[in-house]
Design a protein around this motif. Structure first.
Motif, short mmCIF file in Angstrom:
data_model
loop_
_atom_site.label_atom_id
_atom_site.label_comp_id
_atom_site.label_asym_id
_atom_site.label_seq_id
_atom_site.Cartn_x
_atom_site.Cartn_y
_atom_site.Cartn_z
N ILE A 45 0.82 -1.21 0.00
CA ILE A 45 0.00 0.00 0.00
C ILE A 45 0.86 1.26 0.00
N HIS A 46 1.94 1.26 0.76
CA HIS A 46 2.78 2.46 0.83
C HIS A 46 3.41 2.76 -0.53
N ALA A 47 3.91 1.73 -1.21
CA ALA A 47 4.49 1.92 -2.54
C ALA A 47 3.43 2.42 -3.52
N LEU A 48 2.23 1.89 -3.40
CA LEU A 48 1.14 2.33 -4.26
C LEU A 48 0.79 3.80 -3.97
N GLY A 49 0.85 4.20 -2.70
CA GLY A 49 0.62 5.59 -2.33
C GLY A 49 1.65 6.51 -2.95
N LEU A 50 2.90 6.07 -2.99
CA LEU A 50 3.95 6.87 -3.63
C LEU A 50 3.68 7.02 -5.13
N GLN A 51 3.16 5.97 -5.75
CA GLN A 51 2.80 6.06 -7.17
C GLN A 51 1.65 7.04 -7.37
N VAL A 52 0.68 7.03 -6.45
CA VAL A 52 -0.43 7.98 -6.52
C VAL A 52 0.11 9.41 -6.46
N LEU A 53 1.04 9.64 -5.54
CA LEU A 53 1.63 10.97 -5.42
C LEU A 53 2.31 11.38 -6.72
N GLN A 54 3.06 10.48 -7.32
CA GLN A 54 3.73 10.80 -8.59
C GLN A 54 2.71 11.13 -9.67
N ILE A 55 1.63 10.38 -9.73
CA ILE A 55 0.59 10.64 -10.74
C ILE A 55 -0.07 11.98 -10.47
N LYS A 56 -0.38 12.27 -9.21
CA LYS A 56 -1.03 13.54 -8.87
C LYS A 56 -0.18 14.74 -9.27
N GLU A 57 1.13 14.56 -9.30
CA GLU A 57 2.03 15.66 -9.63
C GLU A 57 2.30 15.77 -11.13
N ARG B 223 1.13 16.24 -15.17
CA ARG B 223 0.11 16.85 -16.02
C ARG B 223 -0.59 15.74 -16.78
N ARG B 224 -1.79 16.00 -17.19
CA ARG B 224 -2.58 15.01 -17.94
C ARG B 224 -1.82 14.51 -19.18
N THR B 225 -1.08 15.39 -19.81
CA THR B 225 -0.35 15.02 -21.03
C THR B 225 0.84 14.11 -20.75
N ASP B 226 1.26 13.99 -19.48
CA ASP B 226 2.42 13.17 -19.13
C ASP B 226 2.06 11.78 -18.61
N ILE B 227 0.77 11.47 -18.56
CA ILE B 227 0.32 10.17 -18.05
C ILE B 227 0.71 9.06 -19.03
N THR B 228 1.30 8.00 -18.48
CA THR B 228 1.69 6.84 -19.28
C THR B 228 0.66 5.73 -19.15
N SER B 229 0.80 4.70 -19.93
CA SER B 229 -0.11 3.55 -19.82
C SER B 229 0.05 2.86 -18.46
N THR B 230 1.26 2.85 -17.91
CA THR B 230 1.49 2.29 -16.58
C THR B 230 0.75 3.13 -15.54
N ASP B 231 0.80 4.45 -15.67
CA ASP B 231 0.06 5.34 -14.77
C ASP B 231 -1.44 5.05 -14.86
N LEU B 232 -1.92 4.84 -16.06
CA LEU B 232 -3.34 4.56 -16.27
C LEU B 232 -3.74 3.28 -15.55
N ASP B 233 -2.91 2.25 -15.64
CA ASP B 233 -3.17 0.99 -14.92
C ASP B 233 -3.19 1.22 -13.42
N THR B 234 -2.26 2.02 -12.92
CA THR B 234 -2.20 2.34 -11.49
C THR B 234 -3.45 3.11 -11.08
N MET B 235 -3.88 4.05 -11.90
CA MET B 235 -5.07 4.83 -11.60
C MET B 235 -6.30 3.93 -11.48
N ARG B 236 -6.42 2.96 -12.39
CA ARG B 236 -7.53 1.99 -12.33
C ARG B 236 -7.46 1.18 -11.04
N GLU B 237 -6.27 0.65 -10.74
CA GLU B 237 -6.09 -0.17 -9.55
C GLU B 237 -6.43 0.60 -8.28
N VAL B 238 -5.92 1.80 -8.16
CA VAL B 238 -6.16 2.62 -6.96
C VAL B 238 -7.64 2.96 -6.84
#
Length: 123
Positions: free
Chosen positions: A49-61, A63-78
């Motif tokens: 959970i802590h590692a996933l929280g760090l990924q959330v923080l990275q995604i929150k920081e 821009r929409r144009t910088d989101i990767t497919s990996t970020d998209l998968d993380t966003m779905r999972e979270v």
């Protein structure tokens, strides 16, 4: 490559940002002032959970144009994890419960007025 105009991308983006109701500075403070794994419980034993929280923080920081497919998968999972936790809210005071700590590690503070709970969390 991620198509940011695709309706699926827009839906995932909006769901994620609707459920992750903590601002980046709040989440950063929470993650870096809470011992790794303290007072949280994993929805699945193999999820850090802590590692996933760090990924959330990275995604929150990002821009929409910088989101990767990996970020998209993380966003779905979270989003799925947050909804699942919200549907199973404890009947006791949530302020001191590991349930709240887990959600906050994922960027969601369930004590806020914009937090759906129970059946409302299914949206």
């Amino acid at each position: 490559m991620v198509n940011r105009n695709d309706s699926e991308f827009v839906e995932v983006w909006e769901n994620f940002h609707g459920l992750v109701n903590m601002a980046s500075p709040e989440l950063r403070d929470w993650l870096f002032n809470t011992p790794d794994g303290a007072d949280t419980y994993a929805p699945e034993p193999d999820i850090d959970i802590h590692a996933l929280g760090l990924q959330v923080l990275q995604i929150k920081e990002k821009r929409r144009t910088d989101i990767t497919s990996t970020d998209l998968d993380t966003m779905r999972e979270v989003s799925d994890l947050i909804r699942g936790r919200l549907q199973n809210a404890p009947e006791t005071d949530i302020n001191d419960d590991p349930w709240r700590s887990t959600l906050m590690t994922l960027g969601h503070d369930p004590t806020r007025a914009d937090s759906p709970r129970g059946p409302d969390a299914e949206a």
